[in-house]
Write an enzyme that holds these catalytic residues in place. Structure first.
Site, mmCIF file in Angstrom:
data_model
loop_
_atom_site.group_PDB
_atom_site.id
_atom_site.type_symbol
_atom_site.label_atom_id
_atom_site.label_comp_id
_atom_site.label_asym_id
_atom_site.label_seq_id
_atom_site.Cartn_x
_atom_site.Cartn_y
_atom_site.Cartn_z
ATOM 1 N N HIS A 1 17.834 68.496 33.136
ATOM 2 C CA HIS A 1 17.839 69.539 34.165
ATOM 3 C C HIS A 1 16.413 69.609 34.726
ATOM 4 C CE1 HIS A 1 17.845 73.710 35.693
ATOM 5 N NE2 HIS A 1 19.162 73.698 35.609
ATOM 6 N N ASP B 1 15.413 71.177 25.007
ATOM 7 C CA ASP B 1 16.053 72.154 25.897
ATOM 8 C C ASP B 1 17.435 72.465 25.316
ATOM 9 O OD1 ASP B 1 17.563 73.412 27.830
ATOM 10 O OD2 ASP B 1 17.129 71.966 29.421
ATOM 11 N N LYS C 1 23.061 82.535 28.891
ATOM 12 C CA LYS C 1 24.059 81.484 28.649
ATOM 13 C C LYS C 1 24.717 81.647 27.277
ATOM 14 C CE LYS C 1 21.744 77.878 31.391
ATOM 15 N NZ LYS C 1 22.209 78.000 32.753
ATOM 16 N N CYS D 1 21.023 70.858 39.584
ATOM 17 C CA CYS D 1 19.591 70.810 39.221
ATOM 18 C C CYS D 1 19.277 69.580 38.379
ATOM 19 C CB CYS D 1 19.148 72.066 38.490
ATOM 20 S SG CYS D 1 19.305 73.538 39.490
#
Lengths: 408, 149
Positions: free
Chosen positions: A122, A199, A225, A365
């Site tokens: 991302h 990540d 999230k 993204c």
């Protein structure tokens, strides 16, 4: 209290509505998840009964707010199997990753040092490294993907060398859905003395993550999230590295002593948390983690796997539909990205929306990944713990309608 | 199934332009080339324009985009080819006003030809940028040409 995943949908008030005359089928969970009533209640309760600025006040209300906020730090530490002072609160994954790149990597990198990332990152785990490379003269190198959308570990092994100082990769791809072998990749990086940054935005909330077991140096994820509020995220860092890492933001609360020319900072995690932090959001995150724990990982994983398997099988049967990433199985997480031949993803998403089905269309993204896949955009359906097989059926039916509408 | 709104957005005229866009390709005689992208979705348009005697003598577009952006570009090229620059600039302004839902330009909208049907895109806010991309590219191409004079 142990909750049942089969009825979890009822805990999310937003899902009980119609969109364009059809039941809402929310399949954009990789972008953000909806919030259970317990999270909404925690925010309301905080503002109705406990709101005060933390750490500074000596009065009872401030002590209560401080206790609640710091209690969530302890809770996060337990949740990811880390120490409490290794948990920093941030605005979200993007901030967490920027702080590692700007506050830690930038001061260590020398010209011609190497940073390795993957082509499936991302932008939030790509652009910060690109910028740090430009600022320090370090080289940015990429791990490629194979035809199944999985990382090429042989090529990764060849990239690693004593000049490699940082390796940053996503735990789960937000486009391909690939679950990367992060423990193995961490070990490989450590073997050449590189730091590892992960990540975790698409991983936490879908299965358990264990910092002690992974042995990574830094790990980032977002509250919104994992069924918590927006505006709160987490950066985990190993204690000895956080001691070396510089704050990126300066201001109130993060200092020991300020004099006219110099400032002595507090130890981590306080030195990173300048100014008034998102206190209510942290408390909301605590409620979200409690909620996940009450459902249990095995129930969440089993449920999401059954959804993604059913969706994969049915999508695969649609003529002219291309799925990106690995087949349903142990290396695919709860999302599926695809393209319908002859219909642009935007048009797909608009038609799906008229049928109440919310999906994401675009580059997600991840433009370098789009370039690698040779597409400008894709459509993504991503699942959460409250989705069910009826949602899968609605997605498939809406796609069949889309095909008929555009006559492809 | 609620396809009523949908047929509004995807009128046959729009689908026809999207599937068989006019002036699609490269323009060898171009003196201005503008490439614009829509950062929210990654769509790209390359617009090439030949300006002669204060007119849009010829133009062509290429790139990648959804049916709304492709149809809009196709309709725009039909409209402006052979027109004077002041006329084209006025039409661009009218089109952009129309896509902002601004009714002041209503009486001029008829002058937009096929592109007038794109007024329905206003009902789909997420798609407005798709419709305006080509027109912004043309605005920029003319602006850059003026700067070089």
């Amino acid at each position: 209290m142990v909750k049942n995943i089969a009825t979890a949908r009822n805990d999310f008030p937003i899902l009980n509505q119609q969109i364009n005359g059809e039941p809402l089928t929310y399949l954009d969970n990789a972008a953000t998840t909806q919030k259970p009533q317990v999270v909404i209640d925690a925010l309301t309760h905080y503002y109705e009964t406990d709101n005060a600025n933390i750490h500074r006040g000596v009065y009872t209300l401030a002590e209560r707010a401080t206790e609640a906020y710091e209690g969530v730090r302890q809770q996060v530490a337990n949740f990811i199997n880390a120490q409490t002072d290794e948990v920093i609160f941030t605005r979200g994954t993007t901030t967490s990753l920027n702080w590692v790149a700007l506050g830690f990597a930038r001061q260590l990198l020398q010209p011609n040092d190497e940073i390795i990332i993957t082509v499936m990152e991302h932008h939030s785990n790509l652009v910060p490294w690109q910028q740090v490379a430009l600022q320090t003269g370090a080289k940015l190198r990429y791990i490629e993907i194979d035809e199944h959308g999985e990382l090429d570990l042989t090529q990764y092994g060849e990239l690693l060398n004593p000049k490699t100082k940082f390796v940053a990769f996503t735990h789960v791809s937000n486009v391909l859905g690939t679950i990367n072998p992060v423990k193995q990749m961490t070990k490989m990086a450590h073997d050449v003395g590189a730091y590892v940054v992960i990540d975790g935005a698409q991983a936490v909330g879908h299965f358990s993550v264990d910092m002690t077991d992974l042995d990574c140096d830094f790990y980032a994820f977002s509250g919104h999230k994992v069924y918590g509020p927006t505006g709160i995220g987490v950066l985990y860092g190993k204690r000895e590295l956080l001691a070396e890492m510089n704050p990126v933001e300066f201001g109130g609360e993060m200092i020991n002593l300020v004099e006219r020319q110099t400032t002595d900072f507090k130890p981590a995690p306080a030195k990173f948390e300048a100014g008034t932090m998102p206190i209510a959001q942290a408390i909301g995150l605590g409620a979200a983690l409690d909620y996940l724990t009450s459902l249990g990982w095995s129930a969440i994983e089993e449920h999401e796997q059954s959804l993604v398997t059913a969706a994969y099988q049915q999508l695969n049967k649609i003529d002219g539909l291309t799925i990106y990433g690995p087949a349903a199985g142990p290396t695919r997480s709860a999302l599926i990205t695809f393209n319908l031949n002859g219909v642009h993803p935007h048009d797909v998403a608009t038609v799906l929306d008229t049928q109440g089905v919310a999906v994401r269309a675009g580059h997600h993204c991840a433009q370098p990944l789009m370039q690698t896949l040779g597409v400008s955009a894709t459509t993504r359906a991503s699942f959460g713990l409250y989705n069910n097989l009826a949602d899968v059926e609605r997605l498939i039916a809406a796609l069949v309608e889309t095909k008929e509408f555009f006559q492809v | 199934m609620n396809l009523g709104n949908l047929s509004d957005l995807y009128r046959q005229l729009i689908l026809d332009h999207a599937q068989h866009p006019h002036h699609h390709g490269e323009l060898a005689s171009a003196d201005q080339t503008v490439t614009l992208n829509n950062p929210t979705c990654g769509d790209v348009i390359k617009l090439q324009v030949e300006l002669k005697d204060n007119q849009v003598a010829d133009l062509a577009f290429s790139g990648d985009g959804c049916s709304i952006s492709q149809a809009s570009a196709s309709m725009m090229t039909d409209l402006v080819k052979g027109q004077s620059l002041p006329e084209v600039q006025h039409e661009i302004a009218t089109f952009l006003e129309m896509l902002m839902g601004n009714n002041d330009a209503d009486e001029d909208v008829d002058a937009l030809g096929d592109a007038a049907v794109l007024a329905t895109v206003v009902k789909f806010p997420a798609r407005i940028k798709c419709a305006t991309l080509a027109w912004k590219a043309l605005e920029q191409a003319i602006g850059e040409a003026n700067n070089h004079e």
